[in-house]
Design a protein around this motif. Sequence first.
Motif, PDB file in Angstrom:
ATOM      1  N   SER A   1       0.829  -1.219   0.000  1.00 11.61           N
ATOM      2  CA  SER A   1       0.000   0.000   0.000  1.00 11.61           C
ATOM      3  C   SER A   1       0.857   1.260   0.000  1.00 11.61           C
ATOM      4  N   GLN A   2       2.027   1.170   0.612  1.00 13.96           N
ATOM      5  CA  GLN A   2       2.909   2.335   0.685  1.00 13.96           C
ATOM      6  C   GLN A   2       3.704   2.547  -0.595  1.00 13.96           C
ATOM      7  N   HIS A   3       3.747   1.561  -1.488  1.00 17.77           N
ATOM      8  CA  HIS A   3       4.586   1.667  -2.688  1.00 17.77           C
ATOM      9  C   HIS A   3       3.732   1.308  -3.898  1.00 17.77           C
ATOM     10  N   PRO A   4       3.371   2.301  -4.706  1.00 16.27           N
ATOM     11  CA  PRO A   4       2.450   2.080  -5.831  1.00 16.27           C
ATOM     12  C   PRO A   4       2.956   1.070  -6.854  1.00 16.27           C
ATOM     13  N   HIS A   5       4.266   0.996  -7.052  1.00 17.80           N
ATOM     14  CA  HIS A   5       4.745   0.058  -8.088  1.00 17.80           C
ATOM     15  C   HIS A   5       4.516  -1.396  -7.672  1.00 17.80           C
ATOM     16  N   VAL A   6       4.277  -1.641  -6.379  1.00 13.58           N
ATOM     17  CA  VAL A   6       3.992  -2.996  -5.928  1.00 13.58           C
ATOM     18  C   VAL A   6       2.498  -3.298  -6.003  1.00 13.58           C
ATOM     19  N   SER A   7       1.653  -2.271  -5.694  1.00 17.04           N
ATOM     20  CA  SER A   7       0.205  -2.488  -5.661  1.00 17.04           C
ATOM     21  C   SER A   7      -0.496  -2.062  -6.932  1.00 17.04           C
ATOM     22  N   ALA A   8       0.255  -1.759  -7.991  1.00 18.61           N
ATOM     23  CA  ALA A   8      -0.360  -1.286  -9.231  1.00 18.61           C
ATOM     24  C   ALA A   8      -1.321  -2.322  -9.783  1.00 18.61           C
ATOM     25  N   GLY A   9      -2.562  -1.829 -10.113  1.00 19.54           N
ATOM     26  CA  GLY A   9      -3.567  -2.718 -10.678  1.00 19.54           C
ATOM     27  C   GLY A   9      -4.458  -3.376  -9.651  1.00 19.54           C
ATOM     28  N   PHE A  10      -4.262  -3.107  -8.377  1.00 23.11           N
ATOM     29  CA  PHE A  10      -5.067  -3.720  -7.325  1.00 23.11           C
ATOM     30  C   PHE A  10      -5.586  -2.629  -6.386  1.00 23.11           C
ATOM     31  N   ARG A  11      -6.697  -2.925  -5.709  1.00 26.18           N
ATOM     32  CA  ARG A  11      -7.201  -2.019  -4.692  1.00 26.18           C
ATOM     33  C   ARG A  11      -6.341  -2.109  -3.443  1.00 26.18           C
ATOM     34  N   LYS A  12      -6.434  -1.105  -2.621  1.00 27.43           N
ATOM     35  CA  LYS A  12      -5.625  -1.033  -1.419  1.00 27.43           C
ATOM     36  C   LYS A  12      -5.987  -2.200  -0.497  1.00 27.43           C
ATOM     37  N   GLY A  13      -4.976  -2.913  -0.055  1.00 26.21           N
ATOM     38  CA  GLY A  13      -5.173  -4.051   0.825  1.00 26.21           C
ATOM     39  C   GLY A  13      -5.647  -5.308   0.132  1.00 26.21           C
ATOM     40  N   LYS A  14      -5.769  -5.299  -1.221  1.00 21.09           N
ATOM     41  CA  LYS A  14      -6.263  -6.444  -1.977  1.00 21.09           C
ATOM     42  C   LYS A  14      -5.243  -6.965  -2.994  1.00 21.09           C
ATOM     43  N   VAL A  15      -4.001  -6.632  -2.790  1.00 24.39           N
ATOM     44  CA  VAL A  15      -2.963  -7.079  -3.727  1.00 24.39           C
ATOM     45  C   VAL A  15      -2.765  -8.592  -3.564  1.00 24.39           C
ATOM     46  N   GLN A  16      -2.740  -9.263  -4.695  1.00 22.26           N
ATOM     47  CA  GLN A  16      -2.497 -10.701  -4.640  1.00 22.26           C
ATOM     48  C   GLN A  16      -1.098 -10.975  -4.102  1.00 22.26           C
ATOM     49  N   ARG A  17      -1.000 -11.957  -3.202  1.00 23.17           N
ATOM     50  CA  ARG A  17       0.269 -12.213  -2.525  1.00 23.17           C
ATOM     51  C   ARG A  17       1.358 -12.633  -3.513  1.00 23.17           C
ATOM     52  N   ALA A  18       1.005 -13.494  -4.455  1.00 22.41           N
ATOM     53  CA  ALA A  18       2.013 -13.958  -5.416  1.00 22.41           C
ATOM     54  C   ALA A  18       2.531 -12.817  -6.268  1.00 22.41           C
ATOM     55  N   VAL A  19       1.646 -11.864  -6.660  1.00 18.73           N
ATOM     56  CA  VAL A  19       2.064 -10.728  -7.485  1.00 18.73           C
ATOM     57  C   VAL A  19       2.986  -9.816  -6.690  1.00 18.73           C
ATOM     58  N   ALA A  20       2.619  -9.534  -5.422  1.00 18.60           N
ATOM     59  CA  ALA A  20       3.449  -8.659  -4.602  1.00 18.60           C
ATOM     60  C   ALA A  20       4.831  -9.266  -4.377  1.00 18.60           C
TER      61      ALA A  20
END
Length: 595
Positions: free
Chosen positions: A33-52
């Motif tokens: 959530s603190q770094h957009p390049h990691v959470s790009a394409g996902f809602r806040k707190g909903k980033v897929q673990r494998a993608v992150a």
Amino acid sequence: MKINDQRVDSRVIAQWKRAIETCEDAALQAFASQHPHVSAGFRKGKVQRAVAVARISATLDHAGDLPTYLLEFLRSITLANPLLKVLSVEAIDQIHHDLAHVAGPVNLYGAMLLDERPEVRQIGWDGIAQWNNTPPSDQDREAAIIKVRQTLRTFAQHLIEPIWQVSANTARLQTPAAATQGVQARPPRDRNAIERMLELREKRQSLHRVRRELQELQSERDQLRRQTRDLEASLAGETAALARLQGEHHELIVRFAEKTQAAVRQQLQARLLPWLQPAVALAAFHAAPGPDLAQEVHDLLQRQAAADQKYGLRSVWEARLVQYQNLLERLQVAARESLCPLAELSAYRERLEQRIREILKILQQSSTTPQRARTLPVGLLERLQRADTLEKLAQVRSSLVAVEASGFLEPQDLEAAHTLLNDHVSRVYFRTTLGARSDGATTNWSGLPLHYLQRQLAHGQHCSLVVDGYNVIFKLPDLFGGHFETADPGAASRALLVQHLTKLAKSYPHLSVELWFDSSTAQDQTLLDNFRLHYSGGTGVDRADHKILGHLDHLARASAPDLRALITADQDLADQSRQLGALIISPQEFAMLMT
């Protein structure tokens, strides 16, 4: 990846990636959530673990220097913050070897590289450089745990003593009012009591650990006992089954032996008794004088019985011929009708056809001594008549070869002699084996090379046949003489020999035929997959002999075929070829195989 211009070991980067993969999901979502390049394409707190995890790992793979934001994240999920941050440089330097055994070298030294203190990072660089990828043993790890506990307890004692002193001084400085109100300072605990308490706690933990290990061992013991009982029961059942099968096998052996003996007696009685009964009847009245004619008939019957016992009865051979023809027809029907015919069908069909041809040849004989062989020496004929085993017939053939080398017999007489010998060998062979398959374990087949070759081909064995072309043509004038050109073999006689050998090669796919001719020009031709024609090339006489010897030497070294045979009447070439392991077949013998 570098830290302070020093390249990070790949083992450390792999450990950081494992820490990212196994960290808590809340920490991973907070970092994303603190770094957009990691959470790009996902809602806040909903980033897929494998993608992150993949995106953070990619940063570790491609970044030149470790970013600050990633450095802080790695500190929080490794031993850097939970352990190293609260220890001094001196403490880390003193116990880092034992800590590496407890936590794992790459875990500890990788976390040290993330520490903000240069001294700690240097210890990490040195430790990871000295580690040889060998994990600590369980014994070393247990010893390291005890040593770390003792060291930390010492650190705790040095820390508690000043605290107790401060507490004591504070108690003495309390106001009298507070004392009168009953508020008293808590007396400090005795240092020895603290040490005993810690020691008691360690012993209690050790006792629990020993109890768990004892329970595990007891459970494993019970499991092994159950397995042992099951295996014993299974072994008893298998032993009983084996004893039962051994008894049944013994009974089958006894029954088979009894039936075999009964069948042999029945066949012997059916074949021999009709011819032996007259002799038995005459022997019963041997004391009474009889007419001369009866004695002559008696002697004739005895000789006929002996001859029939030696060569067999026509009815027996005819019955066997019908049996083989029926079996051959059934094999042909099976090969034609089957969607997946077995490879053995072809080999057994060839063997049956060979046996049928030999039985037909025996049945076509009007007598045991053909008229065309009457010009043979009397001694040779007598030895042939007395030869009742394959070994004796091999000795007769050796004598015939010696007579052939001396030049006492004409080619026609030699051909008749070999034909007669072949008839006797066929009869004795079938009488010896009773038409059954023989493994030849007690027969020296080298004395009967032509029949050895026929036998191997009938059994589907691979054989190599080398033919001295012009020698065969000259030695068989009845077969090739009509095709000579001005008293010399020309193209017509060579073509006729090639025609006969082509037919032979087609009849026996397991036979490899090599035909050699003397020639001034070297040339090789492949007429069939198993038939090659060679012209020697070179100058001088016997030019092909050297090529033949070279080819036989190659076959002897390669040891590809089970049998190697040379067709020639050249004694010098034959002697040298025998030294290379080849069997020698005369052209007159070979003519019977070609025709």
